[in-house]
Design an enzyme around this catalytic site. Structure first.
Site, PDB file in Angstrom:
ATOM      1  N   TYR A   1     -40.561   5.091  14.858  1.00 47.91           N
ATOM      2  CA  TYR A   1     -39.848   5.379  13.616  1.00 47.91           C
ATOM      3  C   TYR A   1     -40.126   4.268  12.607  1.00 47.91           C
ATOM      4  O   TYR A   1     -40.570   3.176  12.956  1.00 47.91           O
ATOM      5  CB  TYR A   1     -38.343   5.509  13.861  1.00 47.91           C
ATOM      6  CG  TYR A   1     -37.624   4.181  13.976  1.00 47.91           C
ATOM      7  CD1 TYR A   1     -36.957   3.644  12.888  1.00 47.91           C
ATOM      8  CD2 TYR A   1     -37.641   3.457  15.163  1.00 47.91           C
ATOM      9  CE1 TYR A   1     -36.311   2.409  12.985  1.00 47.91           C
ATOM     10  CE2 TYR A   1     -37.005   2.234  15.266  1.00 47.91           C
ATOM     11  CZ  TYR A   1     -36.346   1.710  14.176  1.00 47.91           C
ATOM     12  OH  TYR A   1     -35.721   0.503  14.267  1.00 47.91           O
TER      13      TYR A   1
ATOM     14  N   ASN B   1     -39.099   2.638  23.087  1.00 48.75           N
ATOM     15  CA  ASN B   1     -39.954   1.547  22.600  1.00 48.75           C
ATOM     16  C   ASN B   1     -39.222   0.209  22.539  1.00 48.75           C
ATOM     17  O   ASN B   1     -39.868  -0.838  22.428  1.00 48.75           O
ATOM     18  CB  ASN B   1     -40.519   1.882  21.220  1.00 48.75           C
ATOM     19  CG  ASN B   1     -41.813   2.667  21.307  1.00 48.75           C
ATOM     20  OD1 ASN B   1     -42.305   2.940  22.388  1.00 48.75           O
ATOM     21  ND2 ASN B   1     -42.370   3.039  20.172  1.00 48.75           N
ATOM     22  N   TYR B   2     -37.894   0.238  22.593  1.00 54.95           N
ATOM     23  CA  TYR B   2     -37.125  -0.998  22.717  1.00 54.95           C
ATOM     24  C   TYR B   2     -36.826  -1.208  24.203  1.00 54.95           C
ATOM     25  O   TYR B   2     -35.685  -1.145  24.649  1.00 54.95           O
ATOM     26  CB  TYR B   2     -35.831  -0.929  21.902  1.00 54.95           C
ATOM     27  CG  TYR B   2     -36.046  -0.891  20.408  1.00 54.95           C
ATOM     28  CD1 TYR B   2     -37.218  -1.369  19.831  1.00 54.95           C
ATOM     29  CD2 TYR B   2     -35.062  -0.382  19.558  1.00 54.95           C
ATOM     30  CE1 TYR B   2     -37.410  -1.341  18.464  1.00 54.95           C
ATOM     31  CE2 TYR B   2     -35.239  -0.361  18.180  1.00 54.95           C
ATOM     32  CZ  TYR B   2     -36.421  -0.836  17.640  1.00 54.95           C
ATOM     33  OH  TYR B   2     -36.609  -0.809  16.280  1.00 54.95           O
ATOM     34  N   ARG B   3     -37.858  -1.450  24.939  1.00 54.71           N
ATOM     35  CA  ARG B   3     -37.791  -1.505  26.402  1.00 54.71           C
ATOM     36  C   ARG B   3     -36.696  -2.461  26.868  1.00 54.71           C
ATOM     37  O   ARG B   3     -36.573  -3.578  26.371  1.00 54.71           O
ATOM     38  CB  ARG B   3     -39.124  -1.974  26.955  1.00 54.71           C
ATOM     39  CG  ARG B   3     -39.230  -1.929  28.457  1.00 54.71           C
ATOM     40  CD  ARG B   3     -39.886  -0.683  28.925  1.00 54.71           C
ATOM     41  NE  ARG B   3     -41.264  -0.615  28.453  1.00 54.71           N
ATOM     42  CZ  ARG B   3     -42.052   0.441  28.575  1.00 54.71           C
ATOM     43  NH1 ARG B   3     -41.598   1.538  29.132  1.00 54.71           N
ATOM     44  NH2 ARG B   3     -43.292   0.408  28.128  1.00 54.71           N
TER      45      ARG B   3
END
Length: 490
Positions: A188, A477-479
């Protein structure tokens, strides 16, 4: 004497077993390297892109794309081999040989995995580093582009801007992020309320599967093509290139940053923002950045809340809109700056005082997070009360929070209208905003890593009552490797 013999024998056995184990490992290592040469179309070329731990360039190649210095310690496992392919045949050979010799593959495009999973593993592993797969081919007339997975967001943006002032791509603001991992998790950014995610604008791809076949969208089939656009990187194969749709933007866009302290009613403004940002026109991207800082009035420590917005249009249209919908913010024309879309990326990436060439700098440390950091994420479906917000903001006073940042990113717009089944990224309608929590520190403080991690875990635990539930959602994606683990104590 008997006891002496009893001691000597185990030491001898241990030494023998250790030597045998080392010899077996070394033999396997040599066979793997031989396999790479035998199964590459050009054995002489692949030897130039193989870096072993005995190679003088090994450490620099490993660290150049290591963007979370939490993992830059001697204790973290290192890859057996790093391969930096120039050709698809190099990747095919590495996949084949890794499979044959039972080695795990980590694929790295930009090195921004929050938990370092593109360059760290607890088992014996090989890195395929796509740093040389960085071509960006723009078709301005048809508004499409082919981009390789090792290219960065900055390289994509720079190449688009050289072609057109009014073409863009909906992606993020950290210019050193690699396209491969970013696309595979959804992606995003500034334009996502207008045009959706990066993954929503992918129309074809080239993937190397476990058998070494190169598959495009038609060959891989719609199910696999669906999965690689938001299902997470490294799960289904190695995507080496993507075909993307470019989108149009006005020649002039407008941005503002308005910062308030707790003493200036920041908490009330944050509470009000929750009911406004989601419903603004699609042409807006509105987020909050929360951090500790000094008060402008007396210099004492306080919490700063920055209200930051991009508008796809001019200042004369934006100011009346915000004054009508969010009058409490007190926005005036002087708070706003008109710029081009490409300039807005420098503005939001906090590198606005540099030339566009900075977008090509893959090694620049992003000011958006600390050099070493831990992060977590949440989705919010109902406004959080003022009292609960006060509890969150108070945690930014803690000594561990000096480099902590908490971001609220408004959803809505077209994200409410794209079905949650369109891609594996299911965070669509029903979300007011997303939260990104980060805590950072200098590399020299890695010895205190657990103190910072405990702080962010306490923050995350505190927020559990106010965010999405059953399940508590997070952005892939924000592991965050804490999720799904039961042995981490706050």
């Amino acid at each position: 004497m008997k006891s002496a013999h009893f001691v000597v024998i185990p030491i001898f056995l241990f030494t023998a077993l250790f030597s045998l184990s080392w010899a077996t490992s070394a033999h396997k290592y040599e066979r793997f390297l031989q396999c790479l040469s035998l199964h590459s179309e050009d054995s002489s070329s692949i030897t130039k892109v193989i870096y072993t731990q005995n190679n003088s360039s090994y450490s620099s190649v490993l660290e150049i794309s290591m963007h979370n210095l939490r993992f830059s310690t001697p204790a973290n496992p290192k890859p057996w081999v790093i391969v930096t392919p120039f050709h698809a045949s190099h990747i095919q050979a590495t996949v084949y040989c890794s499979r044959k010799h039972r080695l795990q593959i980590r694929t790295r495009s930009g090195g921004h995995d929050f938990e370092g999973l593109s360059y760290v593993s607890k088992v014996t592993f090989v890195i395929i580093d796509l740093i040389n797969f960085q071509s960006v081919d723009i078709d301005e007339e048809n508004r499409v582009a082919w981009v390789q997975s090792g290219a960065t967001l900055g390289e994509l943006y720079y190449t688009i801007a050289k072609k057109s002032r009014t073409l863009a791509f909906p992606a993020g603001i950290c210019h050193t992020v690699g396209l491969g991992g970013y696309f595979s998790g959804g992606g995003y950014g500034l334009l996502f309320r207008k045009y959706g995610l990066a993954a929503d604008n992918i129309i074809d791809a080239q993937l190397i599967d476990v058998n070494g076949r190169i598959l495009d969208r038609k060959a891989m089939g719609e199910d696999l093509f669906w999965a690689i656009r938001g299902g997470g990187g490294g799960s289904f194969g190695i995507v080496v290139a993507w075909k993307i749709k470019l989108v149009t933007v006005p020649a002039t866009v407008t941005a503002f940053t308005v910062t308030k302290t707790l003493e200036q009613n920041a908490t009330k403004l944050i509470h009000r923002w929750q009911s406004i940002a989601h419903s603004l026109p699609d042409e807006t991207f509105f987020f909050l950045a929360l951090r500790s800082g000094n008060s402008s009035q007396d210099g004492k420590r306080t919490v700063l809340a920055s209200f930051i917005l991009l508008f796809l249009g001019g200042v004369d249209e934006l100011v009346p809109l915000i004054q009508e919908r969010f009058p409490e913010l007190g926005l005036v024309k002087e708070d706003c700056t008109e710029m081009s879309w490409i300039e807005s990326l420098l503005y939001f990436g906090q590198i606005q005082n540099k030339s566009l060439d900075v977008l090509l700098d893959r090694t620049l440390q992003s000011p958006l997070v600390g050099p070493a950091f831990k992060a977590k994420s949440d989705y919010v479906k109902e406004p959080i009360s003022e009292n609960a917000l006060e509890g969150l903001l108070n945690k930014l006073h803690d000594k561990e929070a000096e480099l902590a940042r908490i971001y609220f990113v408004a959803y809505g717009g077209i994200m409410d209208r794209i079905p949650e089944t369109a891609t594996p990224f299911a965070h669509r309608a029903g979300n007011l905003y997303k939260i990104l929590y980060t805590v950072g520190w200098q590399k020299e403080e890695n010895i205190n890593t657990q103190s910072y991690i405990r702080w962010i875990r306490r923050v995350y635990s505190y927020m559990g009552s106010f965010v999405s539930k059953s399940p508590r959602q997070a952005y892939v994606n924000y592991r965050d490797l804490d999720i799904g683990m039961n042995n981490n104590k706050a």
